[in-house]
Design a protein around this motif. Structure first.
Motif, PDB file in Angstrom:
ATOM      1  N   ALA A 291      62.216  43.279  92.683  1.00 17.22           N
ATOM      2  CA  ALA A 291      62.320  42.273  91.620  1.00 17.22           C
ATOM      3  C   ALA A 291      61.171  42.007  90.689  1.00 17.22           C
ATOM      4  CB  ALA A 291      63.213  40.841  91.612  1.00 17.22           C
ATOM      5  N   ASP A 292      60.230  41.665  91.703  1.00 14.35           N
ATOM      6  CA  ASP A 292      58.858  41.485  90.796  1.00 14.35           C
ATOM      7  C   ASP A 292      58.070  42.966  90.211  1.00 14.35           C
ATOM      8  OD1 ASP A 292      58.954  38.890  91.377  1.00 14.35           O
ATOM      9  OD2 ASP A 292      57.874  39.134  93.435  1.00 14.35           O
ATOM     10  N   ARG A 293      58.459  43.999  90.963  1.00 17.27           N
ATOM     11  CA  ARG A 293      58.221  45.376  90.365  1.00 17.27           C
ATOM     12  C   ARG A 293      58.580  45.632  88.988  1.00 17.27           C
ATOM     13  NH1 ARG A 293      54.688  49.431  89.737  1.00 17.27           N
ATOM     14  NH2 ARG A 293      55.743  51.472  89.783  1.00 17.27           N
ATOM     15  N   LEU A 294      60.014  45.382  89.088  1.00 16.23           N
ATOM     16  CA  LEU A 294      60.827  45.776  87.921  1.00 16.23           C
ATOM     17  C   LEU A 294      60.488  44.816  86.577  1.00 16.23           C
ATOM     18  CD1 LEU A 294      64.608  46.155  88.934  1.00 16.23           C
ATOM     19  CD2 LEU A 294      62.985  47.760  87.755  1.00 16.23           C
ATOM     20  N   ALA A 327      62.879  45.331  83.361  1.00 11.69           N
ATOM     21  CA  ALA A 327      61.843  46.322  82.990  1.00 11.69           C
ATOM     22  C   ALA A 327      61.657  46.501  81.608  1.00 11.69           C
ATOM     23  CB  ALA A 327      62.516  48.019  83.479  1.00 11.69           C
ATOM     24  N   ASN A 328      60.502  47.238  80.727  1.00  9.86           N
ATOM     25  CA  ASN A 328      60.252  47.215  79.432  1.00  9.86           C
ATOM     26  C   ASN A 328      60.542  48.719  79.341  1.00  9.86           C
ATOM     27  OD1 ASN A 328      59.392  47.324  77.142  1.00  9.86           O
ATOM     28  ND2 ASN A 328      57.183  46.747  77.611  1.00  9.86           N
ATOM     29  N   VAL A 329      61.817  48.903  78.703  1.00 11.38           N
ATOM     30  CA  VAL A 329      62.200  50.191  78.825  1.00 11.38           C
ATOM     31  C   VAL A 329      61.991  50.904  77.336  1.00 11.38           C
ATOM     32  CG1 VAL A 329      64.178  51.740  79.060  1.00 11.38           C
ATOM     33  CG2 VAL A 329      63.875  49.851  80.347  1.00 11.38           C
ATOM     34  N   THR A 330      61.561  52.213  77.394  1.00 13.26           N
ATOM     35  CA  THR A 330      61.685  53.107  76.029  1.00 13.26           C
ATOM     36  C   THR A 330      62.851  54.221  76.369  1.00 13.26           C
ATOM     37  OG1 THR A 330      59.221  52.465  75.364  1.00 13.26           O
ATOM     38  CG2 THR A 330      60.343  54.432  74.551  1.00 13.26           C
TER      39      THR A 330
END
Length: 361
Positions: A291-294, A327-330
């Motif tokens: 979760a921290d990674r995401l 997550a910061n998704v493009t």
């Protein structure tokens, strides 16, 4: 060079480079129902190349290295086109098309050593939109610095677990350089996949690693021998070249893109950015990810509306799942893309990497 040799080079290079561009066009636009139309658009540059190839015989010995490179590149390009023509004429299937397209990177590998001697070859390995960039051209025209260029580490065709590497010839160790690690598709080999990214790494200043899976494809199920191997490769490269620890991109095509999720979402991953292309994603991956990674992790997803292997709905769901997980998704969906590698996206992905985070668009 003698006038005769120059005349031969001038005769051979245009159809050779056009044949390579046409092979790239077929690879980018390959969609089984449209194969005939794509071949028609690609044209017949191979016919002109076949006509002029005999001019590569009987050169003076001191120019043998130039002749041999052009001959090897021409042979590979013509073999690739011959394979495509056979399928076009009803002899072969989609597997035969993929097999034929493998000749294109072999031709590029044979041709690349001539970038320092033949300006049209150097220009071929520059991103088209940067071919008038005076500052870039000046850097590329200068003598190559030590410890730069293309390296193959235990990565002969058919081998597993090695890697190919490109370091821009103008690399200097006094600053940190962005890193692109590009993973080939299922049953592929990175020695060929390197060329999907080399033009952009050379043009935009990035160190490029193309690893080969330890098995026939990446460790998507069962024991993971690929993540330790990737870490070994990162250690080897990081010990010799200066890498920016804040700009470490893991990308990949198809199974390689899927594995970039598998290893890249792990909390211990050293990669700062992920950019899977034409990949699949199981919802359990999001649930099992750290979760921290995401949270805030920049992820750039590229997928084609025409993808016949991994339907585009999978990518849309992946965007939603990863965004919901923080997550910061493009997300980029290409309406004309099948299950192919869209090399034109490399520039945007590198720009996104160099900005330090995705824009979320």
């Amino acid at each position: 060079m003698s006038e005769a040799v120059v005349d031969n080079i001038v005769a051979v290079l245009p159809p050779l480079l056009q044949t390579l561009e046409s092979l790239s066009y077929v690879a980018r636009n390959l969609n089984p129902p449209d194969f005939g139309r794509v071949m028609e658009i690609a044209g017949e540059p191979d016919a002109a190349l076949q006509t002029v190839q005999p001019r590569l015989a009987d050169w003076p010995e001191k120019f043998a290295h130039v002749k041999n490179a052009l001959l090897a590149a021409s042979d590979a390009a013509l073999a690739g086109y011959a394979g495509l023509r056979a399928v076009e004429n009803g002899q072969g299937d989609l597997v035969s098309v993929f097999r034929a397209l493998r000749y294109a990177p072999r031709a590029q590998e044979a041709l690349y050593p001539l970038v320092a001697q033949l300006p049209p070859v150097s220009q071929f390995f520059v991103a088209p939109e940067l071919r008038e960039d005076a500052a870039l051209l000046a850097k590329l025209e200068a003598p190559a610095n030590d410890n730069t260029g293309i390296f193959h580490e235990r990565n002969e065709p058919g081998s597993r677990g090695g890697f190919s590497l490109y370091v821009p010839e103008y690399y200097t160790p006094d600053r940190a350089w962005p890193l692109v690690v590009a993973l080939h598709g299922g049953s592929g080999n990175s020695r060929g996949f390197l060329w999907s990214w080399l033009r952009d790494a050379r043009s935009r200043g990035a160190i490029l690693i193309a690893p080969t899976a330890t098995g026939q494809t990446w460790a998507l199920m069962g024991g993971d021998t690929d993540t330790p191997n990737l870490n070994r490769i990162l250690d080897e490269v990081g010990a010799r070249w200066t890498i920016d620890s804040q700009r470490m991109l893991l990308t990949g095509m198809s199974d390689g893109g899927t594995f970039s999720y598998v290893t890249g979402l792990d909390g211990a991953s050293r990669f700062t950015h992920l950019a899977p292309v034409a990949a699949t994603f199981h919802p359990l991956m999001a649930e099992m990810a750290d979760a921290d990674r995401l949270r805030g992790l920049p992820i750039f997803i590229t997928h084609g509306q025409q993808d016949w292997m991994f339907p585009v709905q999978t990518a849309r769901q992946t965007q939603q799942l990863l965004s919901a997980a923080g997550a910061n998704v493009t997300y980029r969906e290409l309406d004309d893309l099948s299950h192919c590698y869209p090399r034109e996206m490399n520039a945007e992905i590198l720009q996104w990497l160099n900005q330090g985070s995705a824009d979320g668009a």
